[in-house]
Scaffold this active site. Structure first.
Site, PDB file in Angstrom:
ATOM      1  N   HIS A 161       0.806  -1.228   0.000  1.00  0.00           N
ATOM      2  CA  HIS A 161       0.000   0.000   0.000  1.00  0.00           C
ATOM      3  C   HIS A 161       0.837   1.276   0.000  1.00  0.00           C
ATOM      4  O   HIS A 161       0.318   2.366  -0.123  1.00  0.00           O
ATOM      5  CB  HIS A 161      -0.909   0.035   1.232  1.00  0.00           C
ATOM      6  CG  HIS A 161      -0.188   0.384   2.502  1.00  0.00           C
ATOM      7  ND1 HIS A 161       0.589  -0.519   3.178  1.00  0.00           N
ATOM      8  CD2 HIS A 161      -0.108   1.540   3.200  1.00  0.00           C
ATOM      9  CE1 HIS A 161       1.115   0.065   4.251  1.00  0.00           C
ATOM     10  NE2 HIS A 161       0.712   1.305   4.294  1.00  0.00           N
TER      11      HIS A 161
HETATM   12  C1  UD1 Z   1      -1.474   6.276   5.564  1.00  0.00           C
HETATM   13  C2  UD1 Z   1      -0.089   6.676   6.060  1.00  0.00           C
HETATM   14  C3  UD1 Z   1       0.850   5.495   5.955  1.00  0.00           C
HETATM   15  C4  UD1 Z   1       0.289   4.275   6.651  1.00  0.00           C
HETATM   16  C5  UD1 Z   1      -1.123   3.994   6.163  1.00  0.00           C
HETATM   17  C6  UD1 Z   1      -1.729   2.901   7.009  1.00  0.00           C
HETATM   18  C7  UD1 Z   1       0.491   9.025   5.697  1.00  0.00           C
HETATM   19  C8  UD1 Z   1       1.349   9.958   4.930  1.00  0.00           C
HETATM   20  N1  UD1 Z   1       0.476   7.760   5.262  1.00  0.00           N
HETATM   21  O1  UD1 Z   1      -1.345   5.968   4.182  1.00  0.00           O
HETATM   22  O2  UD1 Z   1       2.087   5.821   6.554  1.00  0.00           O
HETATM   23  O3  UD1 Z   1       1.114   3.178   6.371  1.00  0.00           O
HETATM   24  O4  UD1 Z   1      -1.933   5.170   6.304  1.00  0.00           O
HETATM   25  O5  UD1 Z   1      -2.718   2.194   6.346  1.00  0.00           O
HETATM   26  O6  UD1 Z   1      -0.146   9.432   6.648  1.00  0.00           O
HETATM   27  N2  UD1 Z   1      -8.776   5.699   1.558  1.00  0.00           N
HETATM   28  C9  UD1 Z   1     -10.042   5.154   1.610  1.00  0.00           C
HETATM   29  N3  UD1 Z   1     -10.587   4.927   2.842  1.00  0.00           N
HETATM   30  C10 UD1 Z   1      -9.962   5.219   3.988  1.00  0.00           C
HETATM   31  C11 UD1 Z   1      -8.687   5.788   3.928  1.00  0.00           C
HETATM   32  C12 UD1 Z   1      -8.097   6.015   2.699  1.00  0.00           C
HETATM   33  O7  UD1 Z   1     -10.654   4.880   0.582  1.00  0.00           O
HETATM   34  O8  UD1 Z   1     -10.522   4.965   5.066  1.00  0.00           O
HETATM   35  C13 UD1 Z   1      -8.124   5.915   0.234  1.00  0.00           C
HETATM   36  C14 UD1 Z   1      -8.375   7.315  -0.329  1.00  0.00           C
HETATM   37  O9  UD1 Z   1      -8.477   7.199  -1.722  1.00  0.00           O
HETATM   38  C15 UD1 Z   1      -7.093   8.044   0.009  1.00  0.00           C
HETATM   39  C16 UD1 Z   1      -6.043   6.939  -0.065  1.00  0.00           C
HETATM   40  O10 UD1 Z   1      -6.722   5.767   0.375  1.00  0.00           O
HETATM   41  O11 UD1 Z   1      -6.820   9.108  -0.868  1.00  0.00           O
HETATM   42  C17 UD1 Z   1      -4.815   7.195   0.782  1.00  0.00           C
HETATM   43  O12 UD1 Z   1      -5.172   7.469   2.129  1.00  0.00           O
HETATM   44  P1  UD1 Z   1      -4.187   8.299   3.070  1.00  0.00           P
HETATM   45  O13 UD1 Z   1      -4.729   8.298   4.446  1.00  0.00           O
HETATM   46  O14 UD1 Z   1      -3.846   9.604   2.462  1.00  0.00           O
HETATM   47  O15 UD1 Z   1      -2.843   7.473   3.033  1.00  0.00           O
HETATM   48  P2  UD1 Z   1      -2.603   5.916   3.233  1.00  0.00           P
HETATM   49  O16 UD1 Z   1      -2.113   5.339   1.962  1.00  0.00           O
HETATM   50  O17 UD1 Z   1      -3.769   5.289   3.889  1.00  0.00           O
HETATM   51  N1  UDP Z   2      -3.968  -5.067   8.955  1.00  0.00           N
HETATM   52  C1  UDP Z   2      -5.295  -5.482   9.097  1.00  0.00           C
HETATM   53  N2  UDP Z   2      -5.999  -5.853   7.974  1.00  0.00           N
HETATM   54  C2  UDP Z   2      -5.457  -5.813   6.734  1.00  0.00           C
HETATM   55  C3  UDP Z   2      -4.109  -5.399   6.588  1.00  0.00           C
HETATM   56  C4  UDP Z   2      -3.400  -5.014   7.709  1.00  0.00           C
HETATM   57  O1  UDP Z   2      -5.809  -5.549  10.211  1.00  0.00           O
HETATM   58  O2  UDP Z   2      -6.153  -6.160   5.759  1.00  0.00           O
HETATM   59  C5  UDP Z   2      -3.215  -4.629  10.139  1.00  0.00           C
HETATM   60  C6  UDP Z   2      -1.939  -5.394  10.425  1.00  0.00           C
HETATM   61  O3  UDP Z   2      -2.199  -6.481  11.279  1.00  0.00           O
HETATM   62  C7  UDP Z   2      -1.025  -4.354  11.075  1.00  0.00           C
HETATM   63  C8  UDP Z   2      -1.546  -3.035  10.538  1.00  0.00           C
HETATM   64  O4  UDP Z   2      -2.803  -3.301   9.924  1.00  0.00           O
HETATM   65  O5  UDP Z   2      -1.152  -4.348  12.485  1.00  0.00           O
HETATM   66  C9  UDP Z   2      -0.583  -2.457   9.546  1.00  0.00           C
HETATM   67  O6  UDP Z   2      -1.146  -1.348   8.960  1.00  0.00           O
HETATM   68  P1  UDP Z   2      -0.715  -0.811   7.545  1.00  0.00           P
HETATM   69  O7  UDP Z   2      -0.015  -1.866   6.778  1.00  0.00           O
HETATM   70  O8  UDP Z   2      -1.927  -0.198   6.937  1.00  0.00           O
HETATM   71  O9  UDP Z   2       0.263   0.409   7.910  1.00  0.00           O
HETATM   72  P2  UDP Z   2       1.803   0.515   8.316  1.00  0.00           P
HETATM   73  O10 UDP Z   2       2.063  -0.418   9.438  1.00  0.00           O
HETATM   74  O11 UDP Z   2       2.606   0.215   7.094  1.00  0.00           O
HETATM   75  O12 UDP Z   2       1.939   1.948   8.688  1.00  0.00           O
END
Ligand code: UD1
Ligand code: UDP
Length: 357
Positions: free
Chosen positions: A203
């Protein structure tokens, strides 16, 4: 002290759950302030339900946007909420835009700032997370470093030792508190092959927002499935799902099963049952290491070098053939490494230290 626990994304809810439990046990005056950075049910509410957390006291519903849009909306909302609630301290966890906004809003109001999971460094300033964690660390008063290695990173940047405590990582607490519950409860469908399955999550911005890199990774996953004779199960983050569609990346469903993100209990069960994990997630690298499942990280760096040092993880980048070679190599690994992330009591330790500070 009246503490605002500021969170906004999936991993923050999971990793702060042991701290929230610890604050309750310590009789601390606190409330949970959700920024709304994550808002889809399967990225947000399911985790409060799984982890038996009360719904957040406040939700700013900041939603998605560019980095500046997200952070800016959150900064304004957090400042208002902190003043309204008469908070005197703020706890944040990790490296997201929520963390940057929470720590910055609090520091400007001269509130006490605590950073859980302080001192991680990938060395790659092009990652938004690296910028967020460096800023948060430098404006925090209490830095809860998960390992001695993360403490060293902070000392190297001139942060005083009196501000730092090594606590272990709260992800160990979360895994310990939830794995048995996960194994006992229901069950997400998973591939039935006797050979087992590979679990994948991808992701990260630098991997999914570039069509060529994303296509390479998906090719690598398919090649790994074909060569190793196992289905790849990939619960895809919404950012990745949208990118797969946008770049029209071809996925062979016989090799790669893409699903929506799953809840924490189902994900823990999928992780613990996998023969191998391919990921670019920080939390998943840690969980794989704790659960004794070999991990191949689809990046060129990691802020979790401890997982590599103990032999649980390897960096493979995004070139398909290199992914497969590393996957094959890690399948042969003996799963007897030690857990470098602590004893599973980090949440209580952090809550006690914070409440006493
Ligand atoms: C964010 C964090 C990342 C973390 C991840 C955990 C930052 C810069 N990045 O990335 O470090 O690893 O969360 O999962 O803060 N979206 C949805 N539903 C949601 C949330 C997001 O559809 O509930 C989609 C939207 O299109 C959005 C995109 O995901 O634009 C990215 O979401 P965003 O929160 O900006 O960054 P993540 O990739 O989730
Ligand atoms: N996780 C979850 N469901 C999923 C994928 C990940 O519950 O489908 C959990 C996973 O167990 C871990 C956390 O989400 O604890 C990791 O989050 P993510 O990979 O979104 O973010 P990062 O750790 O890279 O910031």
């Amino acid at each position: 002290m009246r503490t605002a626990v500021v969170l906004g994304t999936r991993p923050e809810i999971i990793k702060l759950s042991p701290v929230i439990r610890g604050l309750k046990e310590a009789g601390s005056d606190f409330f949970v302030l959700h920024t709304g950075q994550h808002y889809s049910r399967n990225m947000d509410r399911v985790f409060f339900e799984n982890l038996k957390l009360d719904p957040p006291a406040l939700n700013l519903r900041a939603g998605s946007g560019s980095h500046a849009e997200e952070t800016g909306k959150m900064l304004v909302g957090i400042e208002k909420a902190l003043l309204q609630e008469k908070a005197t301290g703020v706890l944040v966890e990790g490296d997201t835009n929520t963390v940057l906004a929470g720590a910055l809003a609090a520091a400007k109001l001269h509130l006490r700032v605590g950073h859980v999971e302080a001192g991680l460094r990938s060395g790659d300033m092009r990652m938004p997370e690296e910028v967020n964690r460096i800023v948060a660390d430098h404006i925090s008063d209490a830095l809860f470093a998960p390992t001695e290695n993360s403490k060293k990173n902070l000392l190297r940047e001139g942060i005083g030792t009196s501000r730092i405590s090594v606590t272990g990582n709260t992800i160990v607490d979360a895994v310990k508190q939830n794995l048995e519950i996960a194994k006992r409860s229901g069950g997400e469908s998973r591939p039935k092959e006797k050979t087992g399955y590979i679990l994948a999550t991808i992701h990260r911005q630098e991997n999914v927002d570039d069509g060529k890199v994303l296509a390479d990774i998906v090719k690598g996953l398919g090649l790994a499935a074909a060569r190793l004779g196992m289905t790849v199960l990939y619960p895809a983050h919404p950012r990745a799902k949208k990118a797969l569609h946008r770049y029209r990346v071809r996925v062979d469903p016989k090799l790669i099963q893409i699903t929506d993100p799953v809840d924490y209990l189902n994900f823990l069960r999928l992780e613990s049952g996998a023969r191998l994990i391919l990921t670019d997630s920080g939390g998943v690298q840690e969980e794989a290491c704790i659960l004794g499942v070999p991990c191949v990280t689809l990046r060129n760096n990691t802020e979790r070098p401890e997982t590599i040092e103990v032999g649980a993880n390897v960096l493979a980048g995004t070139v398909p053939k290199v992914i497969v070679a590393n996957a094959r190599m890690m399948l042969e690994r003996k799963r007897s490494w030690r857990n470098p992330f602590g004893d599973g009591k980090a949440g209580t330790r952090i809550a006690k230290a914070w409440t006493a500070s």
